[in-house]
Design a protein around this motif. Sequence first.
Motif, short mmCIF file in Angstrom:
data_model
loop_
_atom_site.label_atom_id
_atom_site.label_comp_id
_atom_site.label_asym_id
_atom_site.label_seq_id
_atom_site.Cartn_x
_atom_site.Cartn_y
_atom_site.Cartn_z
N TYR A 10 0.85 -1.20 0.00
CA TYR A 10 0.00 0.00 0.00
C TYR A 10 0.88 1.26 0.00
O TYR A 10 0.64 2.19 -0.76
CB TYR A 10 -0.84 -0.08 1.26
CG TYR A 10 -1.94 0.92 1.50
CD1 TYR A 10 -3.25 0.65 1.10
CD2 TYR A 10 -1.71 2.09 2.24
CE1 TYR A 10 -4.29 1.53 1.40
CE2 TYR A 10 -2.74 2.97 2.54
CZ TYR A 10 -4.02 2.68 2.12
OH TYR A 10 -5.04 3.55 2.44
N THR A 154 -7.14 -0.67 -0.39
CA THR A 154 -6.22 -1.61 -1.07
C THR A 154 -5.08 -0.82 -1.72
O THR A 154 -5.24 0.37 -2.01
CB THR A 154 -6.95 -2.38 -2.19
OG1 THR A 154 -7.29 -1.44 -3.23
CG2 THR A 154 -8.21 -3.07 -1.68
N LEU A 180 -2.31 -0.66 7.02
CA LEU A 180 -2.40 -1.10 5.62
C LEU A 180 -1.09 -0.87 4.86
O LEU A 180 -0.88 -1.45 3.80
CB LEU A 180 -3.53 -0.36 4.89
CG LEU A 180 -4.96 -0.69 5.31
CD1 LEU A 180 -5.95 0.20 4.56
CD2 LEU A 180 -5.28 -2.16 5.04
N VAL A 183 0.58 -3.89 3.67
CA VAL A 183 -0.27 -4.89 3.00
C VAL A 183 0.01 -4.87 1.50
O VAL A 183 0.08 -3.81 0.89
CB VAL A 183 -1.76 -4.60 3.27
CG1 VAL A 183 -2.66 -5.47 2.40
CG2 VAL A 183 -2.07 -4.80 4.75
N GLY A 185 -0.75 -6.00 -2.57
CA GLY A 185 -1.85 -6.31 -3.48
C GLY A 185 -1.46 -5.94 -4.89
O GLY A 185 -0.46 -5.26 -5.12
N ARG A 202 -16.69 -5.53 -2.90
CA ARG A 202 -15.51 -6.42 -2.77
C ARG A 202 -15.90 -7.89 -2.79
O ARG A 202 -15.06 -8.75 -3.07
CB ARG A 202 -14.79 -6.13 -1.45
CG ARG A 202 -14.16 -4.78 -1.36
CD ARG A 202 -12.91 -4.68 -2.23
NE ARG A 202 -12.44 -3.31 -2.27
CZ ARG A 202 -11.67 -2.81 -3.24
NH1 ARG A 202 -11.33 -3.58 -4.27
NH2 ARG A 202 -11.29 -1.57 -3.19
N ILE A 215 -9.41 -0.23 6.73
CA ILE A 215 -8.93 -1.55 7.16
C ILE A 215 -10.08 -2.49 7.49
O ILE A 215 -9.93 -3.71 7.47
CB ILE A 215 -7.97 -1.42 8.37
CG1 ILE A 215 -7.16 -2.70 8.54
CG2 ILE A 215 -8.72 -1.01 9.62
CD1 ILE A 215 -5.97 -2.54 9.48
N GLN A 218 -10.83 -5.27 4.94
CA GLN A 218 -10.06 -6.52 5.03
C GLN A 218 -10.63 -7.41 6.14
O GLN A 218 -10.79 -8.62 5.98
CB GLN A 218 -8.58 -6.23 5.33
CG GLN A 218 -7.93 -5.18 4.44
CD GLN A 218 -7.99 -5.55 2.96
OE1 GLN A 218 -7.99 -6.72 2.58
NE2 GLN A 218 -8.06 -4.52 2.11
N LYS A 219 -10.93 -6.79 7.26
CA LYS A 219 -11.47 -7.58 8.39
C LYS A 219 -12.83 -8.16 8.03
O LYS A 219 -13.14 -9.29 8.41
CB LYS A 219 -11.56 -6.70 9.65
CG LYS A 219 -10.19 -6.35 10.22
CD LYS A 219 -10.29 -5.65 11.57
CE LYS A 219 -8.88 -5.37 12.11
NZ LYS A 219 -8.92 -4.61 13.37
N GLU A 222 -12.37 -11.21 5.88
CA GLU A 222 -12.02 -12.39 6.70
C GLU A 222 -13.26 -12.93 7.41
O GLU A 222 -13.48 -14.15 7.45
CB GLU A 222 -10.97 -12.01 7.76
CG GLU A 222 -9.58 -11.80 7.20
CD GLU A 222 -8.61 -11.31 8.28
OE1 GLU A 222 -8.63 -11.88 9.41
OE2 GLU A 222 -7.86 -10.35 8.01
N ASP A 238 -17.08 -1.74 -0.11
CA ASP A 238 -15.96 -0.89 0.33
C ASP A 238 -16.34 0.54 -0.07
O ASP A 238 -16.37 0.88 -1.24
CB ASP A 238 -14.69 -1.35 -0.38
CG ASP A 238 -13.50 -0.43 -0.14
OD1 ASP A 238 -13.65 0.59 0.57
OD2 ASP A 238 -12.41 -0.74 -0.68
#
Lengths: 332, 344
Positions: A10, A154, A180, A183, A185, A202, A215, A218-219, A222, A238
Motif C-alpha cells: 500500500y 487496497t 495497511l 499490506v 496487493g 468487494r 482496514i 479486510q477484516k 475475513e 468498500d
Amino acid sequence: MNSAVRELTYSQAIQEAMAIALESDPRVFLMGEDIGVYGGAFQVTGDLVERFGTDRVIDMPISELGGAGLAVGAAMTGMRPIFEFQFSDFATLAMEQIVNQAAKMRFMLGGEVSVPLVMRFPAGSGTGAAAQHSQSLEAWLAHVPGLKVIQPATPHDAKGLLLAAVQDPDPVMIFEHKLLYKVKGPVPEGHYTVPIGKAEIRRTGRDATIVATSIMVQKSLEAAEILQTEGIDVEIVDLRTIRPIDRETVINSVKKTTRLLCVYEAVKTLGIGAEISAMVAESEAFDYLDAPIMRLGGADSPIPYNPELEKAVVPQVPDIVAGIRNLVQGRR
Amino acid sequence: MKNESKSKAKSEAANVPFAFRAYSPEQLRDVLRKMYLIRRFEEGAEDSYTRGLIHGTMHLSIGQEASALGICMPLNGDDQITSTHRGHGHCIAKGAQVDRMFAEFFGKTTGYCKGRGGSMHIADVSQGNLGANGIVAGGIPIAVGAALSAKMQKNGKVVICFFGDGANNEGAFHESLNMASIWKLPVVFVCENNGYGMSTSTARSTAVANIADRAAGYSMPGVIVDGNNFSAVAEASSAAIERARRGEGPTLIESKTYRHRGHSKSDRNRYRTKEEIDEWKELRDPIALFESELRQFGILNDAGIEEVRASVEKEIADAIQFAKDSPMPNTGAVLDYVYTELPQ
C-alpha cells in the motif's frame, strides 16, 4: 489482463502515485514533516527527495497550521500540493486552514478560485502509539462541505485514488490506515485513476450487506469467509469515498440483501455508520429491510496503549462475525 | 559656491517626502482619489447598513486609508495580496471597482463573490486580491503559500500579507513568518496596528512594545512606519517589495494607525476615550495630512482637491445605484461553488 500481476505494498503504491504525479505535472510538489531524507515517518515518501530534489519534496518545520495554510495558498495560485500530515491526529493543529479556508475558499469567493489540494493523513490504531497518534478523524472532515474525503482500502485504490485526487480541482483528504501500509496487493503499472465518489463491491453475497471503510474492509472479508462456512453469504461494500457517498451502490446492495451492518474503526457515535444508516433508513431500501440496521464502530474511548485494550476498543473479526450472525439469525 | 548650492539643492530634495519624488502628479492625484474612494465607500456602506439595505456586519477602516494605499502603491498589477476582515481599503487600493463591491455587500449576483461572501470575504482575484478573511491570521499562511508559488513558478510576483495587530498573537503568524524567512519567500508582512484587537489594546495583549520587534525572532527586517502618512508607508513598502523581488526574503512592516469607527457594528466604544478618538480624527487624519502635503508641494490646490472629492461622490452614488439595480441570486443556485463544476 497482464499475465504477471505485479504486487506492491500500500505504501509503495502511494509512493508510485506521487512519483507519477511529480513526473507528469510540474505543478505538483510534496510538503510535510520529515518527508525528505528521512523518507517520512512511515517511509511513504521514501527516496522521492533523491529523485525530485528538495524544491519539490519539501521538508517543513513542525508547523502543521502554517504548513497547511501554505499548501492552501499555493493551491490557490497555480500549484498542486500534496501535503502529508505525519499522523492524522496532527490535523487537529491545522483545522482552521482545512475547515475555514481550504473547504470554503471557492464558495466564499463565488467560484473565482479553486483549491486543488491533496492532504494525506496516516490514521488509525494498532501500532501501540496510544491516544494521540491513533485516531480516526475522517468523519470530522467529512462533515465539512467543500472537502472530499477518501479512505483507500487496497494498494490498487491507494494509487488510483491518489492520482484522481491530484487531478481533482477541489481539496481531497486521504485517510490512509497505518496498518495497511505493509499490506500487498496487485497494482497496475503507470498512470490510472480510481473515481472519487464510487464505492466498490468487494464480495457479492445475498444474506447481508457490510458497508465497511479502510482496514475494516479486510477484516470484513475475513469475517465473510468464516460466515460462509456457516452458510451465511455476505456482500461487502468498500465505501472508498465518505464524502461524497456513493448512495446508489449502498442502497442497491441493501435492497438485494435486506440487512445492513456498518463497520468502521472511528468512534461509533456520530460516525460514518450513523450517516449510512440514516441514509438507508430515509431511502426506498428501508422497505426492504428484514432486520434493524446495525453498526460496529470504535468504543467511546480514546485509544489505549496496552495492546489487548487497544484491540478491544475497535471492531475485530469475531465482532463482525457475531454482528452478522445476529443480524441474519435475528438474535440481538 | 557651486558646491554650496548643489548641497543646498540636495538637502531640499531630501526634505521632499519619498512619494513626491517617486510618483507623478497624476499618480498622486489618483492616490487622493482612492483615499476618498475608500472613505466614501465605507461611509456609503455604513449608511446603507443603517438603512437596512445591507445585513450582517462590517468592519470599517476609516482612518486607515493611507496605510492601504501606501502599501499597494509600489505593487505591479499581477502582484498579489491577502487581506483581512477590515479589508475594504485593501480591495480598493489593489484596483477593485466600487460598484461590484457594493453589489457584493448588497448580496447581488454582480458582486465580486456573487453574493456568497459579503464584506468579510471581499476579493478581486483578477486584480491579485486573494481575498479578505474572517479568521484573524487566517490569510497569513495563505499569503506565504502564494509566495511559495511565485518562487516555484519563477514569475517574479510579490505577495503582500495584510493583517491587524490582533493577529500577531496567533500561532499562524509565527509559523508563517518562520517559514517565509527560512525559504526567503517573496512576501511582505504588513501589520496594520490600529491599537486594538476588538477591545483589547496591544499594550494589554502583546509582550513586545512594537509588533515590528517580532521580526528579530524570524531574522527579517522589522520596520515601523506612521501608517497615517501615505509617503512614509509607500517608502517602507517600496523597500520591502524590492527586497522581496530580489529574492532576499520577507520584511515585517508595522503600520501604526487608528480606526475611527468601532471594531464592528456591535461596538459601543467602551474601551477607549472620546478624547483619544477625536485626537486621531482631528490631528492625524490621513486624508487631511495628505491633502496638506499635496498643497505644500504644489500638486493640487483647493479647487483641484474639491474636483477629486466631487468625482468620488458621483462614483459612489452610481455604484450604490448599480448595486440596488442588480439582481438577487436565485435560491435554486444555493449550492453553486461548493465544489468546482466539472466540465461534462
